[in-house]
Write a protein that holds these residues in place. Sequence first.
Motif, PDB file in Angstrom:
ATOM      1  N   ASP A   7       0.863  -1.301  -0.159  1.00 24.05           N
ATOM      2  CA  ASP A   7       0.090   0.033   0.100  1.00 24.05           C
ATOM      3  C   ASP A   7       0.951   1.376   0.087  1.00 24.05           C
ATOM      4  N   TRP A   8       2.133   1.135  -0.436  1.00 20.50           N
ATOM      5  CA  TRP A   8       3.054   2.302  -0.491  1.00 20.50           C
ATOM      6  C   TRP A   8       2.570   3.431  -1.167  1.00 20.50           C
ATOM      7  N   GLN A   9       1.853   3.196  -2.271  1.00 14.46           N
ATOM      8  CA  GLN A   9       1.490   4.220  -3.164  1.00 14.46           C
ATOM      9  C   GLN A   9       0.321   5.032  -2.510  1.00 14.46           C
ATOM     10  N   GLN A  10      -0.522   4.446  -1.919  1.00 15.76           N
ATOM     11  CA  GLN A  10      -1.601   5.097  -1.034  1.00 15.76           C
ATOM     12  C   GLN A  10      -1.015   5.794   0.251  1.00 15.76           C
ATOM     13  N   ILE A  11      -0.009   5.321   0.776  1.00 11.95           N
ATOM     14  CA  ILE A  11       0.747   5.958   1.951  1.00 11.95           C
ATOM     15  C   ILE A  11       1.375   7.138   1.501  1.00 11.95           C
ATOM     16  N   ALA A  12       2.076   7.249   0.632  1.00  8.02           N
ATOM     17  CA  ALA A  12       2.639   8.326  -0.015  1.00  8.02           C
ATOM     18  C   ALA A  12       1.870   9.378  -0.491  1.00  8.02           C
ATOM     19  N   LEU A  13       0.676   8.921  -1.111  1.00  8.74           N
ATOM     20  CA  LEU A  13      -0.199  10.124  -1.546  1.00  8.74           C
ATOM     21  C   LEU A  13      -0.901  10.765  -0.180  1.00  8.74           C
ATOM     22  N   THR A  14      -0.912   9.975   0.860  1.00  6.07           N
ATOM     23  CA  THR A  14      -1.533  10.672   1.932  1.00  6.07           C
ATOM     24  C   THR A  14      -0.665  11.597   2.461  1.00  6.07           C
ATOM     25  N   ILE A  15       0.709  11.430   2.663  1.00  5.86           N
ATOM     26  CA  ILE A  15       1.657  12.275   3.175  1.00  5.86           C
ATOM     27  C   ILE A  15       2.023  13.383   2.042  1.00  5.86           C
ATOM     28  N   LYS A  16       1.561  13.188   0.824  1.00  5.21           N
ATOM     29  CA  LYS A  16       1.779  14.402  -0.137  1.00  5.21           C
ATOM     30  C   LYS A  16       0.487  15.187   0.018  1.00  5.21           C
ATOM     31  N   ASP A  17      -0.665  14.555   0.066  1.00  4.97           N
ATOM     32  CA  ASP A  17      -1.729  15.224   0.525  1.00  4.97           C
ATOM     33  C   ASP A  17      -1.715  16.343   1.873  1.00  4.97           C
ATOM     34  N   GLN A  18      -1.136  15.485   2.919  1.00  3.97           N
ATOM     35  CA  GLN A  18      -0.667  16.307   4.111  1.00  3.97           C
ATOM     36  C   GLN A  18       0.012  17.545   4.117  1.00  3.97           C
ATOM     37  N   ALA A  19       0.920  17.366   3.082  1.00  6.94           N
ATOM     38  CA  ALA A  19       1.839  18.386   2.818  1.00  6.94           C
ATOM     39  C   ALA A  19       1.409  19.576   1.842  1.00  6.94           C
ATOM     40  N   GLY A  20       0.051  19.512   1.626  1.00  6.65           N
ATOM     41  CA  GLY A  20      -0.473  20.188   0.549  1.00  6.65           C
ATOM     42  C   GLY A  20       0.534  20.322  -0.938  1.00  6.65           C
ATOM     43  N   TRP A  21       0.915  19.351  -1.205  1.00  8.02           N
ATOM     44  CA  TRP A  21       1.747  19.147  -2.275  1.00  8.02           C
ATOM     45  C   TRP A  21       2.956  20.262  -2.456  1.00  8.02           C
ATOM     46  N   ARG A  22       3.529  20.515  -1.185  1.00  7.96           N
ATOM     47  CA  ARG A  22       4.498  21.330  -1.145  1.00  7.96           C
ATOM     48  C   ARG A  22       5.951  20.417  -0.385  1.00  7.96           C
ATOM     49  N   CYS A  23       6.940  20.871  -0.899  1.00  8.77           N
ATOM     50  CA  CYS A  23       8.185  20.283  -0.562  1.00  8.77           C
ATOM     51  C   CYS A  23       8.469  20.819   1.059  1.00  8.77           C
ATOM     52  N   SER A  24       8.544  19.734   1.928  1.00  4.59           N
ATOM     53  CA  SER A  24       8.651  20.072   3.388  1.00  4.59           C
ATOM     54  C   SER A  24       9.918  20.733   3.846  1.00  4.59           C
ATOM     55  N   LYS A  25      10.927  20.889   2.860  1.00 10.20           N
ATOM     56  CA  LYS A  25      12.196  21.224   3.015  1.00 10.20           C
ATOM     57  C   LYS A  25      12.018  22.836   2.290  1.00 10.20           C
ATOM     58  N   CYS A  26      12.220  22.747   0.841  1.00 15.52           N
ATOM     59  CA  CYS A  26      12.361  24.148   0.452  1.00 15.52           C
ATOM     60  C   CYS A  26      10.895  24.799   0.131  1.00 15.52           C
ATOM     61  N   ARG A  27       9.835  24.352   0.231  1.00 16.48           N
ATOM     62  CA  ARG A  27       8.533  24.844   0.144  1.00 16.48           C
ATOM     63  C   ARG A  27       7.948  24.839  -1.231  1.00 16.48           C
ATOM     64  N   CYS A  28       8.784  24.306  -2.211  1.00 14.45           N
ATOM     65  CA  CYS A  28       8.476  24.402  -3.387  1.00 14.45           C
ATOM     66  C   CYS A  28       6.955  23.768  -3.628  1.00 14.45           C
ATOM     67  N   GLN A  29       6.213  24.497  -4.381  1.00  9.91           N
ATOM     68  CA  GLN A  29       4.878  23.824  -4.819  1.00  9.91           C
ATOM     69  C   GLN A  29       5.056  22.863  -5.866  1.00  9.91           C
ATOM     70  N   CYS A  30       4.616  21.612  -5.724  1.00 11.52           N
ATOM     71  CA  CYS A  30       4.653  20.454  -6.657  1.00 11.52           C
ATOM     72  C   CYS A  30       3.430  20.211  -7.410  1.00 11.52           C
ATOM     73  N   LEU A  31       3.721  19.369  -8.628  1.00 12.64           N
ATOM     74  CA  LEU A  31       2.655  18.984  -9.276  1.00 12.64           C
ATOM     75  C   LEU A  31       1.634  17.907  -8.227  1.00 12.64           C
ATOM     76  N   ARG A  32       0.263  18.148  -8.495  1.00 11.77           N
ATOM     77  CA  ARG A  32      -0.866  17.290  -8.051  1.00 11.77           C
ATOM     78  C   ARG A  32      -1.047  16.351  -9.126  1.00 11.77           C
ATOM     79  N   PRO A  33      -1.601  15.034  -8.731  1.00 15.88           N
ATOM     80  CA  PRO A  33      -2.244  14.398  -9.884  1.00 15.88           C
ATOM     81  C   PRO A  33      -3.338  15.218 -10.703  1.00 15.88           C
TER      82      PRO A  33
END
Length: 95
Positions: A7-33
């Motif tokens: 279930d890694w893909q779903q876990i990763a998607l959840t973490i990305k959603d929780q981060a608002g699709w922003r990098c937690s280090k540099c705060r870059c706004q990243c692509l959403r599905p």
Amino acid sequence: MSRYSKDWQQIALTIKDQAGWRCSKCRCQCLRPGDPTKHLTKSERTKITLTVHHHNRMPEDNRPENLIALCTSCHLSYHNRKQSNIPPGQLSFDF
């Protein structure tokens, strides 16, 4: 055999959603599905692709406190500083 859970893909998607699709280090706004990418080069898409990193370098440990959303550049910087169990050349990213 993969060290990642089925279930890694779903876990990763959840973490990305929780981060608002922003990098937690540099705060870059990243692509959403579903975001349009035809106007971007492969290099541009790669730069704004969000990934999930395991702090303790153990892909089997999917506790939320062990996971962090990072853009490709920041994720690779963790691996280049030898803070990972996987060499940078073995990292793969879905586009």
